[in-house]
Design an enzyme around this catalytic site. Structure first.
Site, PDB file in Angstrom:
ATOM      1  CG  ASP B  36      -2.597  -0.946   1.034  1.00  6.67           C
ATOM      2  OD1 ASP B  36      -1.838  -1.981  -0.002  1.00  6.67           O
ATOM      3  OD2 ASP B  36      -2.998  -1.257   1.813  1.00  6.67           O
ATOM      4  CG  ASP B 282     -11.046  31.108 -36.055  1.00  8.08           C
ATOM      5  OD1 ASP B 282     -11.131  31.202 -36.951  1.00  8.08           O
ATOM      6  OD2 ASP B 282     -10.621  30.088 -34.952  1.00  8.08           O
ATOM      7  N   GLY B 417     -10.927  26.656 -37.198  1.00  5.78           N
ATOM      8  CA  GLY B 417     -12.057  27.600 -38.278  1.00  5.78           C
ATOM      9  C   GLY B 417     -11.209  27.499 -39.390  1.00  5.78           C
ATOM     10  CG  LEU B 418      -8.690  30.766 -41.745  1.00  5.33           C
ATOM     11  CD1 LEU B 418     -10.005  30.524 -42.872  1.00  5.33           C
ATOM     12  CD2 LEU B 418      -8.103  32.236 -41.353  1.00  5.33           C
TER      13      LEU B 418
END
Lengths: 429, 514
Positions: B36, B282, B417-418
């Site tokens: 542990d 955008d 986006g672009l």
């Protein structure tokens, strides 16, 4: 106990009288060996029968979830299992049935015992027998314990191999001598050794574990065994019980260890010394050259080894004899005297040796000694780095191909890198 | 018995360790076998801490079981107090020690230690990490800020002079380190004093000062909910539970805090770029992107709201592994018209993701792996955490800066986006396709993406592609090609088609286009 750590006199330690202090151990449990075993045996699945802690350990220790779906998992024991509301064996059968239907490519299912399953005395042997009957012949079912109350880190592999040995077919009584290399080695290392054995005319050679569970080699009185790892006490015992002879040798780390290890096999198979020298000459030269290129960076460096994998004496021998390092303390979770006799014969005398651990007192000794490098587990590495002590994670020594001639330079490089890093960083204090 | 490969939460004693490691002057003595101790590396490796967590494990072995494990516990307790000199200790058992029933509470009490000892009962076989953390924090609060003997009505300070506590941030929490800095700055900006932050950075004696504040701010109900409830009942402290994740929620959070403090909430600061970025041209391409969300309840519910309202995504899946907060997640799922997924079985989560076919996954480290296999963009929004979730830079999820961070970290995995348009327009350009090496690498780099796709797409291929269809598929931009392939194959399989032709490809495209 907060005072200065006790001075360990040379005469008090070493393999004859190791320092033993009972306190907190800082080691992984045997379950973690599954992390390399499941990559090695490619058609096996390791099913831990344990608690949520076991599952959490595996993903934390394996880091990190490097495999999207590894060939190991956990059957988590829940409250209803303990309260007797569910029959544990029935539950296990259900879990295994689901697993095998999801992964029909599994040829070997390995049930792995954990601390909780050991404490509640869940009979995995019985379960394995039953499941083997249920799923034969498609899937073989084995069991071993990797529990942290019985095993540390690499001992899980030892128990697994011992379980495998019980599955091996018996060799023909009239079979000619054969060699078995026991201990998981990276495939690339296995192939290198196989080429050397072939060139020496030693054979047939089998590796245990083999890459596929179908390739179980036969074992019998003519089997000679080379241990590739120092932690294989149970496996060696199991092999001897099947009639095999374990060859005594140091371990194949560094040029010297590799040569001695290969020579043990060569002697057992009656290879002429001239031929042995001729076959190993190129490898020895390459190993010496590769380590030699690192030697300047390791020579005289003071190294402190915390207990972790049981490889520590072999690593210390390599660092001291081939890299010229000074060993401050060798810690090992457990010392198998017989298997390590070859290593201790080569180690410079008087190096303090500790078996087991009281991690706080060992840290005190390490801080007092201010080594140039501490070889330790992952729980200690960053705190020691923060205290200004360079560290090498010992887990890399288990995961990285370091055995044999062609890896001797890589082995040295593992210790050079943390030191080199400190040298290149220009970050101020 | 539950079959699992990965788990979202550790055992409850790990939750307790997170509290101990969050605080100063507290030490945890844990009755546990040696394995542990792996939990240390959660802090030293994953969180990259420079100190060991303040935990002493007894690390008993099989041979000790027949002898006296209780004695080992007592020795460990005494040694830990002497060596680490904490203000207080918490004592408890891990799953294995729970089975051997040594009673750490009774054993520690019998030692008559000179410091407070807080015993923990954390049932390992029924509870998990977050519950363990909440229970530990609650026990500590009860012990150090005890309920008054004679409860008197709270005397509220005049408006403008009130203070609050911030409850919930812990070690190993997802960006808690940065959230707390951001939230504290916002609250102080309102003219409200922060009396105490806990558990992160607090000591046991600090907890005694909790009742001095007028109200509490609960950032992570999974951890501080129980304690805040108790403080309300016993010290009359009201609390705010709106997690300030996203622009709108932050505004609501500040309004709620200002309301309790009796001050006027401020206007959003100029550094808040997020609403404008989301409105900018955008961002048009983000419209209607299908997002699958899974994580702890707090982060999952907040993420769904930000995704839907502030980024214009469509929430196509929402779920949590926090069963304690299933109600909240179910309520949120209704809002987005999706079936809530309450499960800690990561395989079930993977199935749900495959069925939902999202274009973005917001999840945990487990979903990151699923996303990698399915080649779907992914951002991590919740624990369980990995070393990369402790970035060197300041990166909160909460407050104004948090909203900026969310925009960046959720949008970046998607194609910009672009860029998306340009890739479509120039896909036949000789140096602008997936097999061409990046221009800055000259002609040296290997073109490996096609083989990569072969190995990474894991779905079965029961139907064959004609050569022409295969060729047409290659004309589709590589970053959506895997999805197009899967959709087409699914389309064909559902219709019992043996072969995929160009016709099938475009039939499927028409079918799946939204």
């Amino acid at each position: 106990m907060n005072a200065m750590p006790p001075r360990i006199g040379a005469q008090d330690c070493g393999p004859a009288a190791p320092l033993r202090q009972r306190g907190q151990h800082e080691v992984f449990c045997g379950l973690t060996s599954i992390i390399w075993l499941h990559r090695k045996v490619q058609d096996a699945f390791f099913l831990i029968v344990g608690s949520r802690t076991c599952a959490h350990l595996m993903q934390s220790a394996a880091g990190v979830m490097i495999f999207a779906e590894p060939r190991f998992g956990t059957a988590i024991i829940e409250e209803r299992d303990l309260a007797g509301m569910a029959d544990l064996h029935e539950e296990l059968d259900r879990v295994v049935a689901r697993l095998l239907s999801r992964r029909p490519d599994i040829r070997m299912l390995v049930l792995v015992g954990s601390c909780p399953s050991e404490v509640i005395k869940l009979d995995l042997g019985k379960a394995a027998e039953r499941l083997a009957r249920l799923h034969a012949p498609a899937t073989r079912v084995l069991h071993f314990s990797g529990s942290g109350i019985e095993t540390t880190f690499t001992q899980g592999e030892d128990n697994f191999l011992a379980a495998l040995v019980r599955e091996l077919p018996a060799a023909d009584a009239k079979a000619p001598p054969s060699l078995m290399v026991a201990g998981a080695l990276p495939d690339v290392v296995e192939d290198q050794f196989r080429r050397i054995f072939d060139a020496l005319g030693i054979g047939p050679v089998a590796f245990l574990p083999s890459r596929a569970s179908s390739g179980l080699p036969a074992v019998g009185a003519a089997t000679r065994v080379l241990l590739a790892q120092p932690y294989l006490g149970e496996a060696a015992r199991a092999l001897e019980a099947r009639g095999a002879t374990v060859l005594a040798a140091p371990f194949p780390l560094g040029e010297e260890g590799t040569t001695a290890w290969l020579r043990a096999a060569a002697d057992a198979f009656g290879v002429a010394p001239g031929r042995f020298d001729a076959i190993t000459r190129a490898g020895r030269r390459r190993a010496r050259e590769a380590v030699g290129r690192r030697r300047a960076e390791l020579e005289g460096r003071r190294v402190f080894l915390f207990p972790d994998s049981q490889l520590e004496p072999s690593i210390a021998r390599f660092l001291a004899r081939e890299a010229g390092a000074e060993i401050v303390e060798i810690g090992s979770p457990y010392l198998h005297r017989q298997h390590l006799a070859g290593e201790f014969a080569l180690l410079p005398p008087g190096i303090p040796f500790s078996e087991g651990q009281d991690v706080d007192r060992q840290l005190d000794r390490c801080r007092a000694a201010r080594p140039d490098l501490a070889v330790c587990g992952m729980g200690l590495a960053n705190p020691l780095e923060a205290e200004g002590i360079a560290t090498k994670w010992s887990i890399e020594l288990v995961f990285t191909p370091v055995q044999g001639y062609e890896q001797a330079g890589d082995l040295a490089e593992l210790f050079v890198r943390p030191l080199a890093r400190r040298a290149v960083l220009k970050l101020g204090a | 018995m539950q079959l699992t490969v990965w788990t979202y939460e550790g055992p409850p004693h790990v939750g307790a360790m997170r509290i101990a490691a969050s605080m100063r002057g507290l030490h945890y003595v844990l009755h546990a076998p040696q394995g542990d101790t792996y939990a240390d590396l959660l802090f030293t490796m994953i969180e990259r801490r420079d100190t060991r967590p303040p935990v002493t494990y007894t690390t008993f072995k099989a041979q000790d079981l027949g002898a006296d494990t209780a004695e080992i516990f007592k020795i460990a307790c005494r040694d830990a107090v002497e060596r680490f000199q904490p203000e207080a200790i918490i004592v408890g058992a891990s799953c294995t020690a729970e089975l051997i029933q040594d009673d750490p509470a009774g054993l520690a009490a019998a030692l008559a230690l000179p410091i407070p000892v807080i015993p923990l009962e954390l049932p390992s076989y029924s509870k998990k990490e977050n519950w363990g953390a909440a229970e530990t924090f609650y026990r500590l609060v009860r012990a150090f800020a005890p309920a008054p003997q004679r409860p008197a009505p709270r005397v509220v300070r005049p408006a403008g002079e009130r203070s609050c506590n911030i409850l919930g941030p812990t070690s190993l929490g997802f960006r808690h380190r940065d959230d707390i800095e951001e939230v504290r700055r916002m609250i102080e900006g309102l003219g409200v004093a922060v009396n105490l932050v806990a558990p992160l950075g607090a000591s046991p004696s600090d907890l005694a000062r909790l009742p001095e504040a007028d109200f509490n701010v609960v950032l992570y109900p999974e951890i501080a909910g129980t304690a805040a409830d108790w403080l309300k009942r016993n010290h009359g402290q009201a609390f705010v539970t709106i997690p300030p994740i996203g622009v709108r929620a932050t505004a609501e959070f500040l309004a709620a805090v200002a309301g309790l403090a009796g001050v006027v909430p401020p206007a959003p600061p100029a550094t808040l770029r997020m609403p404008w970025y989301s409105r900018s041209i955008d961002s048009t391409y983000l419209t209607g992107k299908r997002v699958f969300i899974f994580g702890d309840a707090t982060h999952a519910v907040a993420a769904a709201r930000v995704a839907a309202d502030e980024l214009g995504f469509v929430v196509c899946g929402l779920g949590t592994y926090s069963r304690e907060f299933a109600r909240e997640v179910r309520a949120a799922a209704v809002r987005y018209g999706v079936e809530p997924l309450i499960s800690d079985d990561h395989l079930a989560v993977e199935d749900a993701i495959v069925a939902a076919q999202p274009e973005l996954i917001l999840g945990t480290q487990m979903e990151r792996h699923v996303a990698k296999r399915l080649r779907i963009p992914c951002a991590v929004i919740s624990a369980p955490v990995h070393v990369q979730d402790f970035p060197a830079r300041y990166s909160p999820q909460m407050g104004h800066e948090g909203a900026n961070v969310l925009f960046d970290s959720w949008v970046h995995p998607l194609m910009m986006g672009l860029e998306e348009h340009l890739l479509g327009m120039f896909r036949d350009d000789f140096e602008f396709n997936d097999t061409a090496a990046p221009s800055h690498l000259g002609h040296a780099a290997p073109a490996a993406s096609e083989t990569e796709e072969q190995t990474l797409v894991v779905l079965e291929r029961p139907v064959a592609w004609t050569g022409e269809a295969e060729k047409e598929l290659k004309k589709i931009p590589f970053f959506v090609r895997g999805k197009a392939r899967r959709n087409t194959e699914r389309f064909a399989a559902e219709r019992g088609l043996q072969t995929i032709t160009i016709e099938t490809l475009y039939d499927a495209k028409a079918h799946f286009s939204r």
